[in-house]
Scaffold this active site. Structure first.
Site, mmCIF file in Angstrom:
data_model
loop_
_atom_site.group_PDB
_atom_site.id
_atom_site.type_symbol
_atom_site.label_atom_id
_atom_site.label_comp_id
_atom_site.label_asym_id
_atom_site.label_seq_id
_atom_site.Cartn_x
_atom_site.Cartn_y
_atom_site.Cartn_z
ATOM 1 C CG ASP A 50 3.509 -4.988 -3.146
ATOM 2 O OD1 ASP A 50 4.759 -5.104 -3.249
ATOM 3 O OD2 ASP A 50 2.672 -4.514 -3.622
ATOM 4 C CB SER A 51 6.893 -6.353 2.423
ATOM 5 O OG SER A 51 7.806 -7.615 1.885
#
Lengths: 263, 263
Positions: free
Chosen positions: A153-154
């Site tokens: 979840d960058s």
């Protein structure tokens, strides 16, 4: 009238009318800001890119979590890289996992979320959640545990998020899981980056599942997600949420020709 | 750097970097502008709302035309209300109809398109196309002919486009066709307007087909279309284009719960 703008990679500029700056902090990694907007509730920006607004964050968080869990059928032990706002953890907790490890590089993202986005941030206090403040790429290099699922979840692949799209990172992830899911930018704007990432992913994982979602406050309004999975990707759980349903997921894989990626 | 902005109904502002103003005309109906942008090619705005950009207009025009034609199986005699840019006519011509009648209220839209968007505007010179410069709502009141298909390719339901969403207009359309297709704004932003329109449509047409498409330069990036049809809506033609395919259309009807409209 006060406006705050994101200069998007498309060259477009998107501007929100703001009531108030609630938080502004230059951490060691990025500029973190929280605004109270007129139409989208509270909004978090990192380096002046929209990370989330209260009005549409459910779409991103549902669509990064429920598709890979649907393929797995259930989860026990999940690793989340990034995601310090807590939105991804909130969705994961709906499946009662035994343990979630969140590796967030920037503790001030967690602080800001707990204070200004309690609907996401407060879940990080859940006893099944372990938070590790560390660079995700460093963390996965040394870890020995295996996970049912790794969610990346960058932020965008510039700045602290860049390394999370590299082949070296993918190979480290491959060592610890059979299913990795992540956001992979806009299929309208960032086509080369997606092709590159898919190419890397295919060197390790048997199958790739590529799908999109409509996220109004992200550049171009259409966003993509990619799952690398070592078994046949069929939907095993039938739960529905505000945006995600099993049918919406099936259809989200049906990409219009102009948005398809050849890797 | 020069920017031109649309203040969207969402309260968001979207800004394009422009090289040059190519055309600016205050007609009797609206302000028409054509800009040369850096990232989206040429762009037409009406009353400072984005109507089309060269980079993504294919999505809108494919998705307003190919779904209703797929349900019909073919077309002979089509009426287009609005659509003076020619994009809708361009897509219709792919099915070799015998006659297309285009009713555009503002002749300067046609002029601007012929000059600055020849890839759309030039098709309006095709001998099967009759152009009538008239208010579409007035035109359908008095017309006696029947059409296989009526496409309402209108601007937003404010200004000259407003009447095209009224129940009176729907009843006039119903008198002349069994299939009407139109753009119906954003399912994220304009939910009440869509519900209202569907309510009106259901009073006359047996079935309603509601579907969406990703249009990066329209407010919220997700746009909706609605077809009113007096027979069972099944796909009878299997042709694919840049965005539209029969599968993409099937899936475009699968609306996420948060975007569904109850009417």
């Amino acid at each position: 009238m006060n406006w705050v703008s994101e200069l998007q990679t498309s060259g477009l500029k998107i501007s929100f009318r703001i009531k108030k700056v609630l938080y502004r902090k230059r951490s060691g990694y990025q500029l973190i800001e929280v605004f109270d907007t007129y139409e989208f509730g509270r909004m978090m920006m990192l380096d002046r890119k929209v990370m989330l607004t209260q009005r549409d964050e459910f779409i991103y968080h549902e669509m990064i979590v429920h598709p890979p869990v649907a393929l797995l059928g259930g989860i026990k032990n999940v690793l989340v890289i990034g995601g310090g706002d807590g939105g991804t953890v909130r969705e994961l907790l709906k499946y009662s996992p035994e343990r979630i490890t969140l590796v967030e590089i920037d503790r001030f993202v967690v602080d800001a979320s707990k204070k200004f986005f309690p609907e996401m941030g407060k879940v990080l206090d859940n006893p099944v959640v372990d938070i590790v403040f560390e660079d995700g790429a460093e963390f996965v290099k040394k870890i020995e545990d295996r996970y049912d699922l790794v969610i990346v979840d960058s932020t965008d692949p510039v700045g602290p998020g860049e390394v999370l799209f590299s082949e070296e990172f993918i190979s480290d992830i491959f060592r610890i899981t059979d299913v990795v899911a992540g956001q992979t930018e806009s299929p309208f704007l960032h086509r080369e980056m997606i092709a590159q990432y898919h190419k890397g992913l295919k060197k390790f994982f048997k199958n790739i599942v590529f799908y999109t979602a409509n996220i109004p406050t992200y550049p171009s309004g259409i966003w993509s997600f990619t799952i690398g999975v070592n078994f046949e990707p069929v939907i095993k759980v039938k739960r529905s949420f505000q945006y995600y349903t099993p049918e919406v997921f099936e259809c989200a894989k049906n990409i219009p020709p102009a948005f398809r990626i050849d890797a």
